[in-house]
Scaffold this active site. Structure first.
Site, PDB file in Angstrom:
ATOM      1  N   GLU A 100      -2.340 -28.560  39.373  1.00 35.85           N
ATOM      2  CA  GLU A 100      -2.703 -28.848  37.983  1.00 35.85           C
ATOM      3  C   GLU A 100      -1.957 -30.096  37.514  1.00 35.85           C
ATOM      4  O   GLU A 100      -0.861 -30.398  37.998  1.00 35.85           O
ATOM      5  CB  GLU A 100      -2.366 -27.612  37.123  1.00 35.85           C
ATOM      6  CG  GLU A 100      -2.536 -27.743  35.630  1.00 35.85           C
ATOM      7  CD  GLU A 100      -3.952 -28.037  35.149  1.00 35.85           C
ATOM      8  OE1 GLU A 100      -4.569 -28.968  35.699  1.00 35.85           O
ATOM      9  OE2 GLU A 100      -4.405 -27.387  34.199  1.00 35.85           O
ATOM     10  N   ASP A 101      -2.548 -30.786  36.552  1.00 37.35           N
ATOM     11  CA  ASP A 101      -1.911 -32.013  36.066  1.00 37.35           C
ATOM     12  C   ASP A 101      -0.665 -31.736  35.225  1.00 37.35           C
ATOM     13  O   ASP A 101       0.396 -32.293  35.453  1.00 37.35           O
ATOM     14  CB  ASP A 101      -2.916 -32.892  35.281  1.00 37.35           C
ATOM     15  CG  ASP A 101      -3.665 -32.135  34.177  1.00 37.35           C
ATOM     16  OD1 ASP A 101      -3.393 -30.934  33.963  1.00 37.35           O
ATOM     17  OD2 ASP A 101      -4.528 -32.755  33.534  1.00 37.35           O
ATOM     18  N   ASP A 104       1.568 -27.198  29.523  1.00 39.85           N
ATOM     19  CA  ASP A 104       1.989 -27.492  28.150  1.00 39.85           C
ATOM     20  C   ASP A 104       2.312 -26.147  27.490  1.00 39.85           C
ATOM     21  O   ASP A 104       3.408 -25.617  27.682  1.00 39.85           O
ATOM     22  CB  ASP A 104       0.823 -28.245  27.495  1.00 39.85           C
ATOM     23  CG  ASP A 104       1.112 -28.763  26.109  1.00 39.85           C
ATOM     24  OD1 ASP A 104       2.237 -29.219  25.869  1.00 39.85           O
ATOM     25  OD2 ASP A 104       0.211 -28.743  25.254  1.00 39.85           O
ATOM     26  N   PHE A 153       2.457 -36.842  23.933  1.00 38.73           N
ATOM     27  CA  PHE A 153       1.119 -36.780  24.530  1.00 38.73           C
ATOM     28  C   PHE A 153       0.962 -37.927  25.514  1.00 38.73           C
ATOM     29  O   PHE A 153       1.126 -39.088  25.170  1.00 38.73           O
ATOM     30  CB  PHE A 153       0.030 -36.835  23.460  1.00 38.73           C
ATOM     31  CG  PHE A 153      -1.286 -36.374  24.005  1.00 38.73           C
ATOM     32  CD1 PHE A 153      -1.560 -35.017  24.125  1.00 38.73           C
ATOM     33  CD2 PHE A 153      -2.226 -37.286  24.457  1.00 38.73           C
ATOM     34  CE1 PHE A 153      -2.763 -34.580  24.678  1.00 38.73           C
ATOM     35  CE2 PHE A 153      -3.436 -36.858  25.003  1.00 38.73           C
ATOM     36  CZ  PHE A 153      -3.703 -35.505  25.111  1.00 38.73           C
ATOM     37  N   ARG A 166      -8.052 -41.890  32.121  1.00 34.99           N
ATOM     38  CA  ARG A 166      -7.755 -41.181  33.373  1.00 34.99           C
ATOM     39  C   ARG A 166      -7.435 -42.139  34.516  1.00 34.99           C
ATOM     40  O   ARG A 166      -6.733 -41.784  35.453  1.00 34.99           O
ATOM     41  CB  ARG A 166      -8.951 -40.320  33.788  1.00 34.99           C
ATOM     42  CG  ARG A 166      -9.218 -39.121  32.891  1.00 34.99           C
ATOM     43  CD  ARG A 166     -10.172 -38.166  33.594  1.00 34.99           C
ATOM     44  NE  ARG A 166     -10.771 -37.181  32.708  1.00 34.99           N
ATOM     45  CZ  ARG A 166     -10.221 -36.022  32.371  1.00 34.99           C
ATOM     46  NH1 ARG A 166      -9.024 -35.716  32.816  1.00 34.99           N
ATOM     47  NH2 ARG A 166     -10.846 -35.169  31.572  1.00 34.99           N
TER      48      ARG A 166
HETATM   49  P1  IMP Z   1      -1.876 -25.650  28.176  1.00 39.49           P
HETATM   50  O1  IMP Z   1      -2.872 -24.513  28.253  1.00 39.49           O
HETATM   51  O2  IMP Z   1      -1.417 -25.865  26.768  1.00 39.49           O
HETATM   52  O3  IMP Z   1      -0.726 -25.497  29.135  1.00 39.49           O
HETATM   53  O4  IMP Z   1      -2.681 -26.947  28.482  1.00 39.49           O
HETATM   54  C1  IMP Z   1      -2.834 -27.489  29.718  1.00 39.49           C
HETATM   55  C2  IMP Z   1      -3.943 -28.505  29.685  1.00 39.49           C
HETATM   56  O5  IMP Z   1      -3.932 -29.270  28.477  1.00 39.49           O
HETATM   57  C3  IMP Z   1      -3.762 -29.507  30.794  1.00 39.49           C
HETATM   58  O6  IMP Z   1      -4.481 -29.127  31.926  1.00 39.49           O
HETATM   59  C4  IMP Z   1      -4.295 -30.786  30.186  1.00 39.49           C
HETATM   60  O7  IMP Z   1      -5.673 -30.912  30.451  1.00 39.49           O
HETATM   61  C5  IMP Z   1      -4.084 -30.648  28.706  1.00 39.49           C
HETATM   62  N1  IMP Z   1      -2.872 -31.352  28.230  1.00 39.49           N
HETATM   63  C6  IMP Z   1      -1.707 -30.816  27.808  1.00 39.49           C
HETATM   64  N2  IMP Z   1      -0.824 -31.763  27.441  1.00 39.49           N
HETATM   65  C7  IMP Z   1      -1.451 -32.932  27.661  1.00 39.49           C
HETATM   66  C8  IMP Z   1      -1.034 -34.302  27.508  1.00 39.49           C
HETATM   67  O8  IMP Z   1       0.084 -34.660  27.095  1.00 39.49           O
HETATM   68  N3  IMP Z   1      -1.949 -35.236  27.852  1.00 39.49           N
HETATM   69  C9  IMP Z   1      -3.196 -34.928  28.320  1.00 39.49           C
HETATM   70  N4  IMP Z   1      -3.612 -33.665  28.495  1.00 39.49           N
HETATM   71  C10 IMP Z   1      -2.748 -32.683  28.156  1.00 39.49           C
HETATM   72 MG    MG Z   2      -6.268 -29.924  32.684  1.00 40.62          MG
END
Ligand code: IMP
Ligand code: MG
Length: 182
Positions: A100-101, A104, A153, A166
């Protein structure tokens, strides 16, 4: 111009390259007794990272992908996860490595981990390029992390805002005025 929306570079292309090499070596060591890794890439944000990571793993790797909806076009988590594209094959008995990237709030990965665990793999670990630990809402910790970053962000190296940025080679902090802050 994409560059006009960027405040600064947070992690350079070169730092990413070096760190992924380390992660690949660690994964190769940890999975040395495995019959093969099933690398599950989370579309689309992890694509660039995935392509670089799998080439640093010195073991057989099968590839599969999942696509889920997370943020929509905004910059904060809704907590609602919808599967847009599921795995092509049943992962029963496999050693799944979720690629995963960024983690958060952790809500997306918590959901995906539970979903895949229900399908009875032999093992399941998470390999995230970026971690924002200060934003965690769900109880989940990635097994491998490229970089732990502050609450900003970021875009580039696969990560987007509104499907843009991207293709930037570095991980960059977006100017808050571009996404309206948060
Ligand atoms: P989570 O469910 O809040 O952990 O969100 C994870 C997803 O939110 C990641 O797979 C990203 O696609 C997106 N995301 C969270 N933070 C960022 C950021 O700083 N930049 C871009 N995408 C983000
Ligand atoms: Mg994602």
């Amino acid at each position: 111009m994409q560059q006009d929306s960027i405040e600064r570079i947070l992690v350079t292309e070169e730092q990413i390259r070096v760190r992924i090499k380390e992660l690949g070596a660690q994964i190769t060591q940890d999975y040395r007794n495995s019959e093969g890794i099933l690398a599950v890439g989370i579309l689309k944000g992890a694509v660039v990272y995935y392509a670089d990571l799998v080439r640093q793993i010195g073991l057989p790797v099968s590839m599969d992908f999942l696509s889920c909806s997370g943020y929509g076009s905004g910059a904060s988590s809704s907590g609602v996860v919808r599967i847009n594209k599921d795995l092509d094959k049943d992962p029963v008995g496999k050693d799944i490595l979720i690629v995963e990237d960024i983690i958060d709030s952790g809500l997306t990965l918590k959901y995906l981990k539970d979903l895949l665990w229900d399908r009875k793999p032999n093992s399941l670990r998470i390999c995230c390029l970026l971690d924002k630990p200060s934003r965690r809402k769900a109880e989940i910790a990635p097994d491998y992390v490229g970089f732990s970053i502050p609450d900003e962000f970021v875009v580039g190296y696969g990560l987007d805002y509104n499907e843009c940025f991207r293709n930037l080679p570095d991980i960059c902090v977006l100017k808050p005025e571009v996404y309206g802050g948060r």
